[in-house]
Design an enzyme around this catalytic site. Structure first.
Site: not given
Ligand code: 0GY
Length: 302
Positions: A49, A130, A257
């Site tokens: 992403y 994902r 987060d």
């Molecule tokens: C989070 C959660 C996500 C993403 C990531 O490293 C990442 O891309 O951690 C998620 O998409 O669940 O821990 O912030």
């Protein structure tokens, strides 16, 4: 380099409310990210992403607004194993941020040492399908055995349904293991049902395993509503987080987060997220451990 944000990407909340809950002095937001800015710290070619930029200045302003003192900045997958944005944030923090990096198998001892000097104290292994391509367990175990002598821990991120398959790997890691977001339980199942019992068992049987009791906004099925203005959100996640805080008070961490990657339905008000804390850690003693003592022991023990 300019980047096209993933279609449908939700920007972080532009003006979070002031929390009612006053965090104890020295509180640590132990899970947050910086993204880019992409023109200075390009996103990784292998990313799944492209986020909107979320800078260190914005992160530090949020920290102050929420009444926190410190941050633990966690490397997100959109930056792959290029930790430059993370290191830049740590180095600009005046000692008030420490980090969790992602390192590749070919990382040199010199690079690990430089990350340590910048304030990195852990490495992250991501198993969420994902978000990342598969990395063989032997490669991860090798990385873990190289960072353990530095006093680093391993942060693991996975979906609850994958825990049985990952169990043996987690329980043989040679250092402290910190699980992101309680192992992402399905909160529509009972808190004492087989899935969450499995996670509690993992922590009970392995005293080196910790958990972040973060991300109600990611786990909630019921959603964010502050009921009739009541600031006690994400009720369906509370029993899960509260159980871990009660059972393992010395091995839990909390974080915002921010800037909340990959949320599809709503973007949380970070002030409201802070007001979630007293519902999962009701006493000053539990709050002190969750927000100060535990993260300080793990990240600022030198
Ligand atoms: C989070 C959660 C996500 C993403 C990531 O490293 C990442 O891309 O951690 C998620 O998409 O669940 O821990 O912030």
């Amino acid at each position: 380099m300019s980047f096209q944000v993933t279609p449908g990407w939700l920007p972080f909340h532009p003006s979070p409310s002031k929390p009612r809950f006053v965090a104890p002095a020295g509180a640590v937001d132990a899970h947050c990210h910086v993204f880019g800015p992409g023109d200075r710290f390009p996103y990784a070619p292998e990313r799944k992403y492209t986020p909107c930029d979320a800078s260190k200045e914005q992160l530090f302003a949020l920290r102050d607004h929420l009444g926190f003192s410190r941050n633990v900045v966690v490397q997100a997958t959109c930056h792959g194993s290029d930790n430059r944005a993370l290191v830049d944030a740590l180095e600009s923090s005046g000692g008030r941020a420490r980090g969790v990096a992602t390192v590749a198998h070919d990382v040199t001892d010199k690079e690990l040492q430089a990350l340590h000097v910048a304030g990195v104290r852990g490495t992250r292994f991501n198993f969420v399908k994902r978000l990342v391509d598969f990395t063989p367990r032997e490669v991860l175990m090798d990385i873990a055995s190289r960072v353990a002598p530095l006093g680093w821990h391993v942060v693991v991120y996975f979906e609850a349904r994958d825990l049985p398959e990952l169990w043996d790997f987690f329980t043989t890691l040679p250092t402290t293991v910190v699980v992101d977001h309680m192992g992402r339980p399905d909160v529509s199942q009972p808190v004492n049902g087989p899935e969450f019992e499995g996670f509690v068992k993992l922590m009970r049987e392995n005293e080196n395993i910790w958990s972040k009791v973060s991300c109600p906004e990611r786990l909630s099925v019921g959603g964010p509503p502050a009921l009739d203005g009541e600031r006690a959100p994400y009720r369906d996640v509370v029993p899960f987080a509260k159980r871990l805080v009660e059972t393992f008070p010395d091995r839990v961490l909390w974080g915002t987060d921010w800037p909340h990657p990959n949320l599809k339905d709503h973007m949380p008000d970070d002030g409201l997220l802070v007001d979630y804390i007293p519902s999962i850690a009701p006493t000053p003693e539990a709050q002190g451990k969750l927000l100060v003592d535990n993260p300080m022991r793990l990240y600022w023990n030198d």
